[in-house]
Write a protein that holds these residues in place. Structure first.
Motif, PDB file in Angstrom:
ATOM      1  N   SER A 168       0.852  -1.180   0.000  1.00 11.42           N
ATOM      2  CA  SER A 168       0.000   0.000   0.000  1.00 11.42           C
ATOM      3  C   SER A 168       0.891   1.234   0.000  1.00 11.42           C
ATOM      4  O   SER A 168       2.043   1.163   0.393  1.00 11.42           O
ATOM      5  N   THR A 169       0.327   2.352  -0.445  1.00 11.35           N
ATOM      6  CA  THR A 169       1.122   3.580  -0.449  1.00 11.35           C
ATOM      7  C   THR A 169       0.638   4.519   0.646  1.00 11.35           C
ATOM      8  O   THR A 169      -0.562   4.620   0.913  1.00 11.35           O
ATOM      9  N   MET A 170       1.562   5.199   1.293  1.00 12.79           N
ATOM     10  CA  MET A 170       1.194   6.136   2.358  1.00 12.79           C
ATOM     11  C   MET A 170       0.772   7.482   1.774  1.00 12.79           C
ATOM     12  O   MET A 170       0.039   8.229   2.412  1.00 12.79           O
TER      13      MET A 170
ATOM     14  N   GLY B 184      -7.825  17.468  -4.676  1.00 10.39           N
ATOM     15  CA  GLY B 184      -7.414  17.564  -3.277  1.00 10.39           C
ATOM     16  C   GLY B 184      -6.872  16.237  -2.795  1.00 10.39           C
ATOM     17  O   GLY B 184      -6.846  15.251  -3.533  1.00 10.39           O
ATOM     18  N   GLY B 185      -6.450  16.218  -1.565  1.00  5.99           N
ATOM     19  CA  GLY B 185      -5.915  14.986  -0.982  1.00  5.99           C
ATOM     20  C   GLY B 185      -4.677  14.512  -1.727  1.00  5.99           C
ATOM     21  O   GLY B 185      -3.857  15.322  -2.176  1.00  5.99           O
ATOM     22  N   GLU B 186      -4.553  13.215  -1.873  1.00  8.40           N
ATOM     23  CA  GLU B 186      -3.345  12.650  -2.459  1.00  8.40           C
ATOM     24  C   GLU B 186      -3.241  12.876  -3.959  1.00  8.40           C
ATOM     25  O   GLU B 186      -2.187  12.647  -4.542  1.00  8.40           O
TER      26      GLU B 186
ATOM     27  N   TYR C 237       7.902  12.094   2.972  1.00  6.55           N
ATOM     28  CA  TYR C 237       6.594  11.938   3.608  1.00  6.55           C
ATOM     29  C   TYR C 237       6.733  12.116   5.107  1.00  6.55           C
ATOM     30  O   TYR C 237       7.592  11.507   5.740  1.00  6.55           O
TER      31      TYR C 237
ATOM     32  N   GLY D  56       1.319  11.468   9.374  1.00  3.52           N
ATOM     33  CA  GLY D  56       0.287  12.268  10.021  1.00  3.52           C
ATOM     34  C   GLY D  56      -0.152  13.475   9.241  1.00  3.52           C
ATOM     35  O   GLY D  56      -1.067  14.178   9.657  1.00  3.52           O
ATOM     36  N   THR D  57       0.457  13.758   8.105  1.00  2.00           N
ATOM     37  CA  THR D  57       0.108  14.953   7.339  1.00  2.00           C
ATOM     38  C   THR D  57      -0.958  14.670   6.280  1.00  2.00           C
ATOM     39  O   THR D  57      -1.581  15.601   5.781  1.00  2.00           O
ATOM     40  N   GLY D  58      -1.158  13.408   5.931  1.00  2.00           N
ATOM     41  CA  GLY D  58      -2.030  13.078   4.812  1.00  2.00           C
ATOM     42  C   GLY D  58      -3.486  13.405   5.061  1.00  2.00           C
ATOM     43  O   GLY D  58      -4.172  13.986   4.217  1.00  2.00           O
ATOM     44  N   LEU D  59      -4.011  13.037   6.240  1.00  2.00           N
ATOM     45  CA  LEU D  59      -5.436  13.238   6.511  1.00  2.00           C
ATOM     46  C   LEU D  59      -5.781  14.712   6.656  1.00  2.00           C
ATOM     47  O   LEU D  59      -6.824  15.157   6.178  1.00  2.00           O
ATOM     48  N   GLY D  60      -4.906  15.480   7.291  1.00  2.06           N
ATOM     49  CA  GLY D  60      -5.150  16.915   7.429  1.00  2.06           C
ATOM     50  C   GLY D  60      -5.264  17.587   6.075  1.00  2.06           C
ATOM     51  O   GLY D  60      -6.158  18.397   5.832  1.00  2.06           O
TER      52      GLY D  60
ATOM     53  N   ALA E  75      -6.056  16.056   3.273  1.00  3.20           N
ATOM     54  CA  ALA E  75      -7.245  15.537   2.582  1.00  3.20           C
ATOM     55  C   ALA E  75      -8.499  16.283   3.034  1.00  3.20           C
ATOM     56  O   ALA E  75      -9.303  16.728   2.212  1.00  3.20           O
TER      57      ALA E  75
HETATM   58  C1  LIG Z   1      -1.332   2.337   6.128  1.00  4.97           C
HETATM   59  C2  LIG Z   1      -1.556   3.834   6.077  1.00  4.97           C
HETATM   60  C3  LIG Z   1      -1.484   4.573   7.237  1.00  4.97           C
HETATM   61  C4  LIG Z   1      -1.687   5.956   7.211  1.00  4.97           C
HETATM   62  N1  LIG Z   1      -1.645   6.652   8.377  1.00  4.97           N
HETATM   63  C5  LIG Z   1      -1.896   7.974   8.389  1.00  4.97           C
HETATM   64  C6  LIG Z   1      -1.923   8.700   9.624  1.00  4.97           C
HETATM   65  O1  LIG Z   1      -1.714   8.153  10.714  1.00  4.97           O
HETATM   66  N2  LIG Z   1      -2.181  10.014   9.559  1.00  4.97           N
HETATM   67  C7  LIG Z   1      -2.411  10.673   8.379  1.00  4.97           C
HETATM   68  O2  LIG Z   1      -2.647  11.876   8.390  1.00  4.97           O
HETATM   69  N3  LIG Z   1      -2.390   9.998   7.204  1.00  4.97           N
HETATM   70  C8  LIG Z   1      -2.153   8.667   7.176  1.00  4.97           C
HETATM   71  N4  LIG Z   1      -2.140   7.984   5.982  1.00  4.97           N
HETATM   72  C9  LIG Z   1      -2.359   8.716   4.741  1.00  4.97           C
HETATM   73  C10 LIG Z   1      -3.850   9.048   4.560  1.00  4.97           C
HETATM   74  O3  LIG Z   1      -4.614   7.861   4.770  1.00  4.97           O
HETATM   75  C11 LIG Z   1      -4.065   9.558   3.123  1.00  4.97           C
HETATM   76  O4  LIG Z   1      -3.203  10.652   2.883  1.00  4.97           O
HETATM   77  C12 LIG Z   1      -5.517  10.015   2.924  1.00  4.97           C
HETATM   78  O5  LIG Z   1      -6.431   8.976   3.229  1.00  4.97           O
HETATM   79  C13 LIG Z   1      -5.707  10.445   1.480  1.00  4.97           C
HETATM   80  O6  LIG Z   1      -7.046  10.840   1.318  1.00  4.97           O
HETATM   81  P1  LIG Z   1      -7.647  10.985  -0.136  1.00  4.97           P
HETATM   82  O7  LIG Z   1      -9.063  11.410   0.053  1.00  4.97           O
HETATM   83  O8  LIG Z   1      -6.751  11.840  -0.976  1.00  4.97           O
HETATM   84  O9  LIG Z   1      -7.550   9.523  -0.792  1.00  4.97           O
HETATM   85  P2  LIG Z   1      -8.251   8.173  -0.334  1.00  4.97           P
HETATM   86  O10 LIG Z   1      -8.473   8.145   1.158  1.00  4.97           O
HETATM   87  O11 LIG Z   1      -7.440   7.080  -0.966  1.00  4.97           O
HETATM   88  O12 LIG Z   1      -9.692   8.250  -0.992  1.00  4.97           O
HETATM   89  C14 LIG Z   1      -9.877   8.036  -2.366  1.00  4.97           C
HETATM   90  C15 LIG Z   1     -11.254   7.397  -2.509  1.00  4.97           C
HETATM   91  O13 LIG Z   1     -11.591   7.354  -3.903  1.00  4.97           O
HETATM   92  C16 LIG Z   1     -12.204   6.125  -4.149  1.00  4.97           C
HETATM   93  N5  LIG Z   1     -12.084   5.870  -5.594  1.00  4.97           N
HETATM   94  C17 LIG Z   1     -10.987   5.470  -6.286  1.00  4.97           C
HETATM   95  N6  LIG Z   1     -11.277   5.353  -7.592  1.00  4.97           N
HETATM   96  C18 LIG Z   1     -12.579   5.705  -7.730  1.00  4.97           C
HETATM   97  C19 LIG Z   1     -13.453   5.797  -8.829  1.00  4.97           C
HETATM   98  N7  LIG Z   1     -13.068   5.522 -10.083  1.00  4.97           N
HETATM   99  N8  LIG Z   1     -14.732   6.180  -8.603  1.00  4.97           N
HETATM  100  C20 LIG Z   1     -15.152   6.482  -7.345  1.00  4.97           C
HETATM  101  N9  LIG Z   1     -14.358   6.418  -6.250  1.00  4.97           N
HETATM  102  C21 LIG Z   1     -13.080   6.042  -6.453  1.00  4.97           C
HETATM  103  C22 LIG Z   1     -11.468   5.136  -3.278  1.00  4.97           C
HETATM  104  O14 LIG Z   1     -12.233   3.969  -3.063  1.00  4.97           O
HETATM  105  C23 LIG Z   1     -11.293   5.952  -1.998  1.00  4.97           C
HETATM  106  O15 LIG Z   1     -12.392   5.807  -1.112  1.00  4.97           O
HETATM  107  C24 LIG Z   1      -1.956   6.608   5.986  1.00  4.97           C
HETATM  108  C25 LIG Z   1      -2.030   5.847   4.804  1.00  4.97           C
HETATM  109  C26 LIG Z   1      -1.828   4.489   4.843  1.00  4.97           C
HETATM  110  C27 LIG Z   1      -1.939   3.681   3.568  1.00  4.97           C
END
Ligand SMILES: Cc1cc2nc3c(=O)[nH]c(=O)nc-3n(C[C@H](O)[C@H](O)[C@H](O)COP(=O)(O)OP(=O)(O)OC[C@H]3O[C@@H](n4cnc5c(N)ncnc54)[C@H](O)[C@@H]3O)c2cc1C
Length: 84
Positions: free
Chosen positions: A17-19, A47-49, A60, A63-67, A69
């Protein structure tokens, strides 16, 4: 590398998985996606990742990813709703 010759043997299933992306598309402060020349692509937000601009090309920081997002999603959504 050394051989494993004596039982018992155990195995675990590993799922990669990617962080975070530490990259993605470039955006402005409204999280509007920018072209290479810096101009806005009207109607396109990220937004987000998909747009981890604050940490672009940096190490990386856990803890910065969720904030990012939550914040970028809210800002992008507010601006997208106001766009005509
Ligand atoms: C193991 C792990 C631990 C982590 N721990 C932390 C932590 O402690 N603190 C922190 O801040 N961050 C942490 N992170 C990072 C954080 O989880 C991410 O930065 C954050 O979730 C990114 O949010 P996002 O909305 O950009 O993407 P995502 O959370 O990946 O959301 C993308 C969504 O889009 C959906 N999707 C994809 N393709 C499609 C499509 N074609 N149609 C409709 N939906 C689609 C997916 O199903 C998903 O629900 C961690 C990550 C991992 C993998």
């Amino acid at each position: 590398m050394v051989p494993f010759e004596q039982a018992p043997f155990y195995a675990v299933r590993v799922i990669p998985s990617t962080m975070g992306t530490i990259g993605g598309v470039r955006t402005n402060d409204k999280f509007q996606v920018l072209r290479a020349d810096g101009s806005v692509i009207k109607g396109l937000y990220a937004g987000g990742e998909t747009a981890n601009r604050p940490f672009y090309r940096r190490v990386y920081t856990s803890g910065t990813g969720l904030g990012l997002a939550y914040t970028s999603g809210r800002i992008a959504g507010e601006n997208a709703a106001q766009e005509k």
